[in-house]
Motif scaffolding. Structure first.
Motif, PDB file in Angstrom:
ATOM      1  N   TRP B 330       0.839  -1.206   0.000  1.00 57.67           N
ATOM      2  CA  TRP B 330       0.000   0.000   0.000  1.00 57.67           C
ATOM      3  C   TRP B 330       0.867   1.245   0.000  1.00 57.67           C
ATOM      4  O   TRP B 330       1.986   1.241   0.522  1.00 57.67           O
ATOM      5  CB  TRP B 330      -0.914  -0.006   1.214  1.00 57.67           C
ATOM      6  CG  TRP B 330      -2.032  -0.981   1.069  1.00 57.67           C
ATOM      7  CD1 TRP B 330      -2.050  -2.263   1.538  1.00 57.67           C
ATOM      8  CD2 TRP B 330      -3.276  -0.789   0.379  1.00 57.67           C
ATOM      9  NE1 TRP B 330      -3.227  -2.869   1.190  1.00 57.67           N
ATOM     10  CE2 TRP B 330      -4.000  -1.994   0.477  1.00 57.67           C
ATOM     11  CE3 TRP B 330      -3.848   0.284  -0.313  1.00 57.67           C
ATOM     12  CZ2 TRP B 330      -5.270  -2.152  -0.082  1.00 57.67           C
ATOM     13  CZ3 TRP B 330      -5.111   0.115  -0.863  1.00 57.67           C
ATOM     14  CH2 TRP B 330      -5.812  -1.078  -0.746  1.00 57.67           C
ATOM     15  N   ASP B 344       2.286  -2.030   4.747  1.00 58.13           N
ATOM     16  CA  ASP B 344       1.283  -3.102   4.836  1.00 58.13           C
ATOM     17  C   ASP B 344      -0.127  -2.524   4.891  1.00 58.13           C
ATOM     18  O   ASP B 344      -1.084  -3.147   4.455  1.00 58.13           O
ATOM     19  CB  ASP B 344       1.516  -3.953   6.089  1.00 58.13           C
ATOM     20  CG  ASP B 344       2.879  -4.623   6.046  1.00 58.13           C
ATOM     21  OD1 ASP B 344       3.333  -4.950   4.937  1.00 58.13           O
ATOM     22  OD2 ASP B 344       3.499  -4.789   7.125  1.00 58.13           O
ATOM     23  N   LYS B 345      -0.228  -1.340   5.496  1.00 61.31           N
ATOM     24  CA  LYS B 345      -1.524  -0.647   5.558  1.00 61.31           C
ATOM     25  C   LYS B 345      -1.263   0.846   5.471  1.00 61.31           C
ATOM     26  O   LYS B 345      -0.273   1.329   6.040  1.00 61.31           O
ATOM     27  CB  LYS B 345      -2.247  -0.919   6.888  1.00 61.31           C
ATOM     28  CG  LYS B 345      -2.618  -2.363   7.143  1.00 61.31           C
ATOM     29  CD  LYS B 345      -3.046  -2.583   8.596  1.00 61.31           C
ATOM     30  CE  LYS B 345      -3.139  -4.079   8.897  1.00 61.31           C
ATOM     31  NZ  LYS B 345      -3.193  -4.376  10.344  1.00 61.31           N
ATOM     32  N   VAL B 346      -2.121   1.572   4.788  1.00 58.57           N
ATOM     33  CA  VAL B 346      -2.058   3.030   4.767  1.00 58.57           C
ATOM     34  C   VAL B 346      -3.451   3.523   5.157  1.00 58.57           C
ATOM     35  O   VAL B 346      -4.440   3.151   4.535  1.00 58.57           O
ATOM     36  CB  VAL B 346      -1.676   3.569   3.362  1.00 58.57           C
ATOM     37  CG1 VAL B 346      -1.834   5.080   3.309  1.00 58.57           C
ATOM     38  CG2 VAL B 346      -0.243   3.177   3.007  1.00 58.57           C
ATOM     39  N   GLU B 363       1.223   1.313   8.464  1.00 60.81           N
ATOM     40  CA  GLU B 363       1.685   0.183   9.264  1.00 60.81           C
ATOM     41  C   GLU B 363       2.691  -0.625   8.468  1.00 60.81           C
ATOM     42  O   GLU B 363       2.471  -0.934   7.296  1.00 60.81           O
ATOM     43  CB  GLU B 363       0.501  -0.710   9.657  1.00 60.81           C
ATOM     44  CG  GLU B 363       0.921  -1.854  10.569  1.00 60.81           C
ATOM     45  CD  GLU B 363      -0.242  -2.719  11.023  1.00 60.81           C
ATOM     46  OE1 GLU B 363      -1.231  -2.165  11.559  1.00 60.81           O
ATOM     47  OE2 GLU B 363      -0.160  -3.949  10.835  1.00 60.81           O
ATOM     48  N   SER B 366       3.798  -4.748  11.445  1.00 59.14           N
ATOM     49  CA  SER B 366       2.915  -4.740  12.619  1.00 59.14           C
ATOM     50  C   SER B 366       3.113  -3.567  13.567  1.00 59.14           C
ATOM     51  O   SER B 366       2.583  -3.584  14.684  1.00 59.14           O
ATOM     52  CB  SER B 366       3.030  -6.053  13.413  1.00 59.14           C
ATOM     53  OG  SER B 366       2.692  -7.136  12.580  1.00 59.14           O
TER      54      SER B 366
END
Ligand code: SF4
Ligand code: SF4
Ligand code: SF4
Lengths: 457, 413
Positions: B330, B344-346, B363, B366
């Motif tokens: 991401w 891994d995440k936005v 992220e 983790s």
């Protein structure tokens, strides 16, 4: 070890020998009544000319009627090798005729085409593996279903599931509040086992979005309970959406309603995007797993699914091999495994499935044939969704599957797909097979240690 | 009323211990942070079937059998759905609404927090409630509820009951759009994606008229054109409505029933109009399988292989940020420039009013970090709410949890 006589009874053989009455379907009949020759011709030509490509042309031009696909088809085998049920005959009696007559076909022809494409082909793709040219008859049958959709002659019950999708974005008319209420009820029940168990709703930033198909909240809520128990025990950071987009099934894929199929796929993946999860884990549904890679996505311009979608089988494998879930005592009864077409032949999870079964069960026997060669359940490609009027025919068309199951001598049949599960359950009852049927999740839940995973231990 | 200028932008760090909540309560659900960052709240369990909301360590007065959907609103308010004796209502800052239902869901919060709404069901009848005033008319079913900034509500409603699998009844069209509870006359096979204009004087949505014909309905008028499909329309002003529509397998933007943008796309959705109404942006796919952003029908120079999930304008319209996924990771692109964070995440980016500062939580491995103008400004958090940028764009408020302590931190950028 207890053994059971799983041979088919004489009585059921007799029933099976009788060709069942062909059911009539009010939706097909009223649809046919409304059709004009002009509309029929225009619609067929429009689909064949504008919605097909080189693949279709190659299939039509390549098939040399060799018949090697015949023995692949459960419908053919279950009907005493009646040539009418040969895969290539299904194409001949539908698409080829439509092409040859440039769409100028009668209503009787269309009635037959609906029947062949919706009830006498389960789009299982087994025949494609045995055709020397890999001709995909299922693709052709789905094209016929697309034509039926546009002509509004789709069988009633499966059309109703698509109507439901179009309104609620789930296939069973589950209302928004019923969905959330069911999750809360399962959460509450599961707290008997884990005091602080939670089904986290709409948790933005969780690692996993867990999704199910609508029959779970409607009829099989216990499966959600089991999944929640596993997620909790395994210490997974997970969530479930409270909003439409939670149902990963896509019956529109099976009726050729590509527009609704795309709408469903969009809602599903955009729900995951809104929740900012890393990946999606889904329950044991085969057709839903197929839909993740199917027309709905491509209609939306997604070449591949925008999120990794992990089928329950692969997820169980992960939880067990990582030690996040441990088995207290293996399941004792003799089990066999049905490889769902859409999970094994379609997406290659057959070896993982066997590893999971062996981690969980003591006594596993394979059915023959198996893995990607397994016979289809004759239900899940949309056939079972055409509803009660066709149940008798479905049983006749499944004799072959019943014989395959009976030959295993197993007491328990594992069917990691909801449609297979329902279709096989009908077969077991109809042919009096003395078998229990279970999801793989049922067995894991039954045998797992009910303790919370601690990393490093 | 959300008033960022009155928030405390001077105190560098404020801390609230939250670890101790785990000892005080049986368990604590995922926390929510108030908009101004001054308060942190969570649904907590006190006993078997006893739930409440804890805000900065203080619990609300009433106790509930169930509670869910805790959400921040206005400056530092919290609202949640709560149940007692098997009936549900909304609790706003510890005060219950007077109306109770068999179920309540789909919380709506107006941008300034003056209006709170929800869908409800009682005795199998469905409606919408706004600020504790429920619709008078109730319906067989209700989906896709929306609420305008001025509290006007609408939803797609089912006008008649339908027997199981009655495909003929469905074909007649039994769905309509109800506005403040009152259903419009027209019935449709399907209606979706309701939009209001800025003052909620006008309403529009996508409709399906028969199995194949899709169109747009603007107040009581259905556009003459029929399409293969259509997505959510958007008002540019009271009289001007644009909508993505599908023609011959491609998506085009139509304005008031006529072609507007010249280009046809493989996908075109998520219309976003700049606050001044000057620019229209959309997520588009072109060529097939590639995803990017189009602004006024001009596509960005980069495209990505997986998806663009959301786009956000700054208040002045000068900045447009897009969250996208490419090759399994991401990322964020701001005014066409990809940040290439490979996260891994936005999460949802915050943009300063003049568009010069963009802050976002991402992220990786983790842990969460704050990235401002593509520079990592803080990292190592287990939880981090979306950041807030000060009205003058000079500071960013971090709202995060580290080692069991909630931290409201102001940093300069
Ligand atoms: S796809 Fe399956 S059901 Fe259809 S013809 Fe081929 S083998 Fe038979
Ligand atoms: S095996 Fe292939 S080529 Fe032969 S009849 Fe079947 S589809 Fe045609
Ligand atoms: S229900 Fe199962 S066996 Fe049957 S078609 Fe689906 S995946 Fe194949």
């Amino acid at each position: 070890m207890q053994t059971q006589d799983n041979t088919m009874t004489e009585q059921s053989r007799e029933t099976n020998d009788m060709k069942s009455e062909k059911a009539t379907d009010p939706a097909i009949e009223s649809g046919l009544k409304r059709l004009t020759p002009e509309r029929i011709q225009k619609t067929i030509n429009q689909v064949l000319e504008k919605e097909t490509g080189p693949r279709f042309k190659a299939y039509v031009e390549t098939c040399m009627r060799c018949g090697m696909c015949a023995d692949a088809c459960s419908f053919f085998l279950s009907n005493d090798r009646d040539p009418y049920f040969m895969p290539a005959a299904k194409v001949k009696n539908t698409i080829w005729e439509m092409l040859a007559k440039k769409g100028n076909v009668s209503k009787d022809f269309l009635r037959q085409a609906v029947r062949i494409s919706h009830l006498e082909c389960n789009v299982c793709k087994r025949c494609a593996m045995y055709c020397p040219f890999g001709i995909d008859i299922a693709y052709m049958m789905l094209l016929v279903r697309r034509i039926c959709h546009k002509l509004e002659i789709t069988p009633q019950y499966i059309q109703d599931t698509v109507n439901s999708h179009s309104v609620t974005l789930n296939q069973m008319w589950v209302k928004d509040d019923e969905w959330i209420d069911t999750l809360q009820w399962q959460e509450e029940d599961a707290r008997d086992e884990f005091e602080n168990l939670e089904i986290p709703l709409d948790k933005v930033g969780a690692d996993i979005m867990y999704s199910v198909i609508a029959p779970e909240p409607k009829f099989q809520a216990g499966l959600i309970y089991q999944a929640a128990t596993m997620m909790h025990a395994a210490g997974i950071d997970w969530t479930m959406p409270s909003t439409p987009g939670w149902d990963n099934s896509n019956m529109a894929m099976y009726t050729g309603d590509n527009e609704i199929s795309g709408r469903i796929a969009r809602a599903f993946f955009e729900t995951a995007a809104k929740l900012r999860v890393k990946r999606i884990v889904m329950g044991e549904c085969g057709h839903a797993f197929r839909s993740v890679y199917d027309i709905g996505n491509r209609w939306n311009s997604w070449v591949m699914p925008p999120f990794e979608v992990v089928h329950a089988l692969a997820f169980y494998h992960e939880l067990l091999t990582e030690g996040r879930i441990t088995i207290k005592e293996k399941y004792k009864k003799k089990v066999t495994l049905h490889d769902p077409c859409n999970v094994s032949r379609g997406r290659g999870l057959h070896d993982k499935a066997r590893q999971v079964v062996n981690m969980v069960c003591e006594d596993f026997v394979d059915m023959v044939p198996n893995r990607e060669h397994n016979y289809c359940c004759g239900a899940g490609g949309g056939v079972i969704n055409c509803g009660p009027p066709y149940k008798n025919e479905r049983m006749v068309n499944n004799r072959n599957k019943a014989e395959q199951l009976a030959a295993t001598g197993a007491e328990v049949l594992i069917a990691p797909c909801h449609n297979c599960h329902s279709g096989l359950e009908d077969i077991i009852h109809h042919y009096d097979l003395k078998m229990e049927i279970k999801f793989l999740g049922d067995l894991i839940y039954e045998t797992m240690e009910k303790k919370i995973y601690t990393p490093g231990k | 009323m959300e008033e960022k200028t009155s928030w405390d932008w001077h105190t560098d760090l404020k801390e609230i211990p939250v670890k101790e909540w785990e000892n005080r309560f049986n368990w604590v659900q995922a926390p929510q942070v108030s908009k101004d960052g001054e308060r942190i709240a969570a649904i907590v369990n006190l006993d078997e079937m006893v739930f409440n909301v804890c805000v900065n360590g203080d619990v609300w007065d009433d106790k509930y059998e169930k509670a869910w959907c805790l959400a921040p609103f206005a400056d530092n308010g919290f609202a949640a759905f709560v149940a007692k004796d098997e009936e549900w209502t909304m609790n706003v800052n510890g005060v219950q609404w007077s109306n109770w239902f068999d179920f309540i869901w789909d919380m709506k919060i107006s941008p300034n927090g003056d209006f709170l709404g929800a869908a409800f069901q009682t005795d199998s009848e469905y409606g919408v409630i706004v600020n504790d005033v429920p619709w008078e008319d109730r319906y067989e079913n209700l989906t896709g509820a929306v609420m305008a900034p001025n509290g006007t509500s609408a939803a797609v409603v089912q006008m008649e009951s339908m027997a199981a699998a009655d495909v003929d009844a469905f074909k007649k069209g039994i769905f309509s759009v109800a506005r403040n509870g009152e259903a419009q006359a027209a019935r449709f096979l399907n209606a979706w994606n309701i939009s209001f204009d800025a003052g909620a004087q006008n309403i529009a949505c996508t409709v399906r008229l028969d199995r194949e014909a899709y169109s747009i309905v603007q107040n009581d008028t259905i556009w003459d054109n029929r399409f293969e499909s259509a997505w959510k329309p958007q008002f540019l002003d009271e009289k001007t409505l644009v909508a993505p529509v599908r023609i011959n397998g491609k998506w085009k933007l139509y304005k008031n029933n006529a072609p507007f943008w010249a280009n046809a796309y493989d996908q075109l959705w998520h219309l976003s109009v700049s606050p001044a109404g000057e620019d229209i942006a959309a997520i588009v796919s072109t060529p097939y399988g590639r995803w990017t952003v189009a602004v006024n029908d001009r596509v960005w120079q980069h495209s990505w292989d997986t998806m663009v999930s959301d786009i956000h304008f700054s208040q002045d319209g000068a900045c447009l940020a897009a969250v996208y996924k490419h090759k399994g990771a991401w990322d964020l692109a701001v005014n066409q420039t990809p940040w290439q964070m490979r996260a891994d995440k936005v999460f949802v980016p915050s943009i300063s009013p003049d568009g010069s500062v963009v802050a976002v939580v991402v992220e990786k491995n983790s842990t969460r970090q704050l990235v401002v103008n593509n520079r990592v400004m803080a990292s190592g958090f287990s939880f981090m709410a979306d950041p807030v940028i000060s009205p003058d764009g000079s500071q960013v408020m971090i709202k995060a949890i580290e080692n069991g302590v909630y931290k409201r931190q102001i940093i300069s950028v």
